[in-house]
Design a protein around this motif. Structure first.
Motif, PDB file in Angstrom:
ATOM      1  N   ASN A 216      -3.864  83.586  21.829  1.00 16.37           N
ATOM      2  CA  ASN A 216      -2.825  82.556  21.867  1.00 16.37           C
ATOM      3  C   ASN A 216      -3.376  81.175  21.545  1.00 16.37           C
ATOM      4  N   GLY A 217      -4.709  81.036  21.550  1.00 12.57           N
ATOM      5  CA  GLY A 217      -5.306  79.751  21.210  1.00 12.57           C
ATOM      6  C   GLY A 217      -4.975  79.299  19.802  1.00 12.57           C
ATOM      7  N   PHE A 218      -4.669  80.265  18.895  1.00 13.40           N
ATOM      8  CA  PHE A 218      -4.293  79.898  17.532  1.00 13.40           C
ATOM      9  C   PHE A 218      -3.086  78.966  17.517  1.00 13.40           C
ATOM     10  N   ASN A 219      -2.188  79.137  18.498  1.00 13.98           N
ATOM     11  CA  ASN A 219      -0.950  78.361  18.497  1.00 13.98           C
ATOM     12  C   ASN A 219      -1.167  76.887  18.795  1.00 13.98           C
ATOM     13  N   LEU A 220      -2.369  76.529  19.230  1.00  5.87           N
ATOM     14  CA  LEU A 220      -2.689  75.110  19.387  1.00  5.87           C
ATOM     15  C   LEU A 220      -2.911  74.422  18.048  1.00  5.87           C
ATOM     16  N   ASP A 221      -2.904  75.185  16.947  1.00  4.85           N
ATOM     17  CA  ASP A 221      -3.030  74.579  15.620  1.00  4.85           C
ATOM     18  C   ASP A 221      -1.956  73.523  15.404  1.00  4.85           C
ATOM     19  N   GLN A 222      -0.741  73.835  15.814  1.00  6.32           N
ATOM     20  CA  GLN A 222       0.353  72.879  15.635  1.00  6.32           C
ATOM     21  C   GLN A 222       0.109  71.599  16.427  1.00  6.32           C
ATOM     22  N   SER A 223      -0.373  71.734  17.653  1.00  9.11           N
ATOM     23  CA  SER A 223      -0.654  70.561  18.474  1.00  9.11           C
ATOM     24  C   SER A 223      -1.754  69.716  17.863  1.00  9.11           C
ATOM     25  N   ILE A 224      -2.799  70.369  17.336  1.00  9.36           N
ATOM     26  CA  ILE A 224      -3.893  69.634  16.685  1.00  9.36           C
ATOM     27  C   ILE A 224      -3.367  68.868  15.479  1.00  9.36           C
ATOM     28  N   ALA A 225      -2.540  69.528  14.674  1.00  7.32           N
ATOM     29  CA  ALA A 225      -1.992  68.878  13.479  1.00  7.32           C
ATOM     30  C   ALA A 225      -1.100  67.697  13.843  1.00  7.32           C
ATOM     31  N   ILE A 226      -0.289  67.841  14.882  1.00  3.50           N
ATOM     32  CA  ILE A 226       0.580  66.749  15.311  1.00  3.50           C
ATOM     33  C   ILE A 226      -0.254  65.554  15.753  1.00  3.50           C
ATOM     34  N   ARG A 227      -1.292  65.802  16.549  1.00  2.83           N
ATOM     35  CA  ARG A 227      -2.107  64.714  17.083  1.00  2.83           C
ATOM     36  C   ARG A 227      -2.887  64.002  15.988  1.00  2.83           C
ATOM     37  N   ILE A 228      -3.511  64.763  15.095  1.00  2.00           N
ATOM     38  CA  ILE A 228      -4.264  64.114  14.021  1.00  2.00           C
ATOM     39  C   ILE A 228      -3.311  63.411  13.056  1.00  2.00           C
ATOM     40  N   GLY A 229      -2.145  64.013  12.816  1.00  2.00           N
ATOM     41  CA  GLY A 229      -1.139  63.335  11.997  1.00  2.00           C
ATOM     42  C   GLY A 229      -0.726  62.004  12.589  1.00  2.00           C
ATOM     43  N   ASP A 230      -0.592  61.937  13.915  1.00  2.00           N
ATOM     44  CA  ASP A 230      -0.274  60.672  14.580  1.00  2.00           C
ATOM     45  C   ASP A 230      -1.402  59.653  14.402  1.00  2.00           C
ATOM     46  N   LEU A 231      -2.649  60.139  14.460  1.00  2.00           N
ATOM     47  CA  LEU A 231      -3.791  59.227  14.339  1.00  2.00           C
ATOM     48  C   LEU A 231      -3.870  58.584  12.958  1.00  2.00           C
ATOM     49  N   VAL A 232      -3.675  59.395  11.905  1.00  2.00           N
ATOM     50  CA  VAL A 232      -3.852  58.890  10.533  1.00  2.00           C
ATOM     51  C   VAL A 232      -2.542  58.485   9.888  1.00  2.00           C
ATOM     52  N   GLY A 233      -1.425  58.687  10.600  1.00  2.00           N
ATOM     53  CA  GLY A 233      -0.134  58.276  10.059  1.00  2.00           C
ATOM     54  C   GLY A 233       0.383  59.203   8.970  1.00  2.00           C
ATOM     55  N   ASP A 234       0.193  60.520   9.142  1.00  2.00           N
ATOM     56  CA  ASP A 234       0.657  61.485   8.142  1.00  2.00           C
ATOM     57  C   ASP A 234       1.316  62.657   8.871  1.00  2.00           C
TER      58      ASP A 234
END
Length: 286
Positions: A216-234
């Motif tokens: 189930n750890g794979f499903n944290l991919d979305q959370s990682i993408a959301i957070r990094i997207g917030d950091l870089v504005g994408d």
């Protein structure tokens, strides 16, 4: 000569070899295209995947019976490394080693740029199969969970960080020449077939909770993408995540595809951030 022009590639493979719509490094793309050309992938793999899928669900059922739980992390890791050394293709082994590095980089970038966070950086950067005895697959999962626990509740920066504010302190660019993978005549299994066997070993030699958490750890991919997207504005980065909705726990069904898409996700995000770093001015963080 580019990958797209090499003899033996079908029209579709030549097309994806030239499609850079999704970020991916050429080295990773070349390895994957060569792995796709493995004839056993299209002949032996479907049968083995079916057999191993049935076996996996039987082991999953057995591990969920009200019996004392057991695990054997060291045995698991020794078996995987032995199997990689003797039977897994060089291309697949290199993709596995790359995955450690891509995910460690992505997690460290997220952590060091997160607001008001004290964390221990991920140090999983094996350069050989033998290194994976210590930088184990089990630790790979546990480091992800540890880091998310340390990061705590997400506080999106407003506005996003400028290129000059991004911190690359723990970033390690991937140099394929630093990987040490010997090639043997017996190494003939492609990436996906190898994983089909590995997932049965994981289910058997981890406790039911450890294995459930790992898949189930794979499903944290979305959370990682959301957070990094917030950091870089994408905000488009979240589209790179195939595995989503971490609050919905799943079982081993379709595990092979979800694992593979997790690997693509980290390669895509690593390549995106690597290019982001390269576009910065020299005086920024290195």
């Amino acid at each position: 000569m580019t990958t797209a022009n090499k003899a033996g590639y079908s029209a579709y493979l030549r097309a994806i070899a030239n499609d850079n719509s999704l970020p991916i490094e050429q080295a990773a793309l070349d390895l994957w295209l060569k792995d796709l050309q493995n004839p056993l992938r299209w002949s032996v793999r479907p049968l083995l995947q079916f057999i191993f899928a049935v076996l996996l669900h039987l082991i999953w059922l057995f591990k969920r019976l009200p019996l004392p739980q057991f695990s054997a992390h060291n045995t698991l890791q020794r078996l995987i490394c032995w199997f990689c050394t003797h039977f897994v293709s060089k291309e697949a082994n290199l993709l596995i080693l790359r995955h450690y590095a891509t995910e460690s980089n992505v997690l460290n970038f997220l952590a060091v740029n997160s607001p008001n966070v004290s964390f221990n950086p991920v140090q999983l950067y094996p350069k050989s199969i033998a290194d994976m005895q210590h930088a184990s697959f089990v630790e790979h999962d546990q480091e992800l969970f540890r880091l998310f626990a340390e990061l705590g509740h997400w506080q999106s920066p407003k506005p996003p960080l400028s290129p000059g504010e991004l911190n690359w302190q723990h970033w390690q660019s991937i140099d394929m020449q630093r990987f040490d993978v010997a090639e043997k005549r017996t190494q003939w299994l492609d990436f996906e077939t190898s994983h089909a066997l590995f997932m049965c070993l994981f289910c058997l030699l981890l406790t039911r909770e450890e294995y459930r958490d790992a898949i189930n750890g794979f499903n944290l991919d979305q959370s990682i993408a959301i957070r990094i997207g917030d950091l870089v504005g994408d905000s488009s980065l979240r589209e790179l995540a195939y595995n989503k909705y971490p609050h919905y726990l799943v079982g081993p069904w379709n595990l092979g595809q979800r694992f593979l898409m997790h690997g693509f996700f980290t390669e895509h995000l690593y390549a995106y951030l690597q290019q982001h770093k390269a576009d910065q001015k020299p005086q920024n963080h290195t």
